[in-house]
Motif scaffolding. Structure first.
Motif, short mmCIF file in Angstrom:
data_model
loop_
_atom_site.label_atom_id
_atom_site.label_comp_id
_atom_site.label_asym_id
_atom_site.label_seq_id
_atom_site.Cartn_x
_atom_site.Cartn_y
_atom_site.Cartn_z
N LEU A 280 40.00 18.37 -55.62
CA LEU A 280 40.92 17.57 -55.43
C LEU A 280 40.99 16.19 -55.76
O LEU A 280 41.36 15.25 -56.23
N GLN A 281 39.40 15.31 -55.94
CA GLN A 281 38.96 14.33 -56.07
C GLN A 281 39.55 14.10 -57.51
O GLN A 281 39.59 12.74 -58.21
N LYS A 282 38.88 15.44 -58.29
CA LYS A 282 39.09 15.07 -59.83
C LYS A 282 40.69 15.07 -59.80
O LYS A 282 40.88 14.08 -60.95
N THR A 283 41.84 15.30 -59.15
CA THR A 283 43.33 15.33 -59.51
C THR A 283 43.54 13.82 -59.01
O THR A 283 44.23 13.67 -59.51
N LEU A 284 42.70 12.69 -58.04
CA LEU A 284 43.31 11.46 -57.96
C LEU A 284 41.74 11.19 -58.83
O LEU A 284 42.30 9.59 -58.32
N GLY A 285 41.35 11.80 -59.72
CA GLY A 285 40.97 10.55 -60.65
C GLY A 285 39.32 10.03 -60.23
O GLY A 285 38.46 9.64 -61.11
N GLU A 286 38.67 10.76 -59.65
CA GLU A 286 37.50 9.95 -58.87
C GLU A 286 36.44 10.77 -59.22
O GLU A 286 36.10 12.19 -58.73
N LEU B 173 30.07 18.98 -57.17
CA LEU B 173 30.64 20.25 -58.16
C LEU B 173 29.13 20.85 -58.52
O LEU B 173 28.55 22.17 -58.53
N ARG B 174 28.19 20.15 -58.65
CA ARG B 174 26.74 20.28 -58.79
C ARG B 174 26.15 21.34 -58.10
O ARG B 174 25.36 22.13 -57.87
N ARG B 175 26.11 20.05 -56.63
CA ARG B 175 26.09 20.75 -54.90
C ARG B 175 25.96 22.29 -55.34
O ARG B 175 25.47 23.21 -54.38
N ALA B 176 27.67 22.87 -55.39
CA ALA B 176 28.19 23.73 -55.48
C ALA B 176 27.10 24.63 -56.59
O ALA B 176 27.35 26.27 -56.07
N MET B 177 27.25 24.61 -57.28
CA MET B 177 26.31 25.27 -58.70
C MET B 177 25.15 25.50 -58.48
O MET B 177 24.63 26.74 -59.00
N ALA B 178 24.42 24.26 -57.62
CA ALA B 178 22.75 24.92 -57.39
C ALA B 178 23.06 25.86 -56.30
O ALA B 178 22.19 27.56 -55.96
N ILE B 179 23.84 25.61 -55.30
CA ILE B 179 24.65 27.01 -53.86
C ILE B 179 24.43 27.89 -54.51
O ILE B 179 23.76 29.17 -54.26
N HIS C 160 25.45 28.11 -47.98
CA HIS C 160 25.96 29.37 -47.80
C HIS C 160 27.15 29.46 -48.59
O HIS C 160 28.11 28.04 -49.33
N ALA C 161 27.79 30.22 -49.17
CA ALA C 161 29.03 30.25 -50.01
C ALA C 161 30.33 29.74 -49.69
O ALA C 161 30.91 29.43 -50.53
N ASP C 162 30.31 29.28 -48.51
CA ASP C 162 31.95 29.33 -47.78
C ASP C 162 32.08 27.87 -48.25
O ASP C 162 32.66 26.76 -49.00
N VAL C 163 30.27 27.07 -47.59
CA VAL C 163 29.41 25.85 -48.33
C VAL C 163 30.60 25.54 -49.41
O VAL C 163 31.09 24.45 -50.40
N ALA C 164 29.64 26.01 -51.01
CA ALA C 164 29.97 26.24 -51.66
C ALA C 164 31.52 26.10 -52.30
O ALA C 164 31.92 25.38 -53.33
N THR C 165 32.22 26.47 -51.58
CA THR C 165 33.59 26.97 -52.04
C THR C 165 34.47 25.99 -51.24
O THR C 165 35.36 25.18 -51.67
N GLY C 166 34.10 25.29 -50.67
CA GLY C 166 34.67 23.78 -50.38
C GLY C 166 34.37 22.93 -50.78
O GLY C 166 35.14 21.94 -50.67
N LEU C 167 32.73 22.97 -51.51
CA LEU C 167 32.49 21.46 -51.75
C LEU C 167 33.27 21.76 -53.32
O LEU C 167 34.06 20.42 -53.93
N ILE C 168 33.63 22.77 -54.33
CA ILE C 168 34.57 23.13 -55.46
C ILE C 168 35.86 22.17 -55.03
O ILE C 168 36.62 21.84 -56.00
N LEU D 49 42.02 16.13 -44.87
CA LEU D 49 41.77 17.22 -44.56
C LEU D 49 40.63 18.18 -45.17
O LEU D 49 40.22 19.10 -44.40
N ARG D 50 40.78 17.94 -46.96
CA ARG D 50 39.37 18.62 -46.94
C ARG D 50 38.38 18.34 -46.82
O ARG D 50 37.35 19.19 -46.49
N GLU D 51 37.96 16.88 -46.32
CA GLU D 51 36.59 16.14 -46.04
C GLU D 51 36.45 16.96 -44.83
O GLU D 51 35.82 17.33 -44.17
#
Length: 140
Positions: A109-115, A123-129, A96-104, A80-82
């Motif tokens: 979620l992936q961090k929660t799953l251990g990925e 996170l690097r892409r969100a930081m670049a945006i 767009h800022a909403d894209v950065a929020t979606g990336l974060i 669903l997140r993807e």
């Protein structure tokens, strides 16, 4: 006559042109006011309404993913997140800022799953945006 047949040209109108709040914005240049032709205006309004519907669907999908994640059902929330991120990218192309929020959101979620290896590039892409939009010295 304006070179674009989709636009009407009004010059030195004696009465004000009153449009609804949601109507397309008029462009003013010198003594002319250009407004879309009524048929084009309707198309623009319908396109805007469709865009709003797609945004609402994306928000509902993101909210469902957040609820599943909060309930500890992160594996179910991942697709669903993807999909929410894919919809966001279609709605708001580019940096767009909403894209950065979606990336974060997806990275968390992936961090929660251990990925962690998949979360880091997001996170690097969100930081670049964010740096591109707000500058490297912005504290957010």
């Amino acid at each position: 006559m304006h070179p674009n047949p989709q636009l009407e040209c009004f010059a030195n109108c004696d009465h004000p042109l009153i449009l609804p709040e949601s109507s397309p914005k008029m462009h003013v240049r010198q003594d002319y006011v250009y407004t879309p032709h009524p048929y084009a205006r309707r198309q623009l309004l319908e396109a805007d309404q469709a865009h709003v519907r797609r945004q609402r669907n994306r928000n509902r999908l993101a909210n469902l993913a957040h609820a599943l994640q909060s309930l500890g059902r992160a594996v179910e929330a991942l697709p669903l997140r993807e999909e929410s991120l894919a919809m966001t990218r279609r709605l708001f192309p580019g940096d767009h800022a909403d894209v950065a929020t979606g990336l974060i959101d997806l990275a968390v979620l992936q961090k929660t799953l251990g990925e962690f290896d998949q979360a880091e590039p997001l996170l690097r892409r969100a930081m670049a945006i964010a740096e591109k939009r707000f500058g490297p010295e912005d504290p957010t």
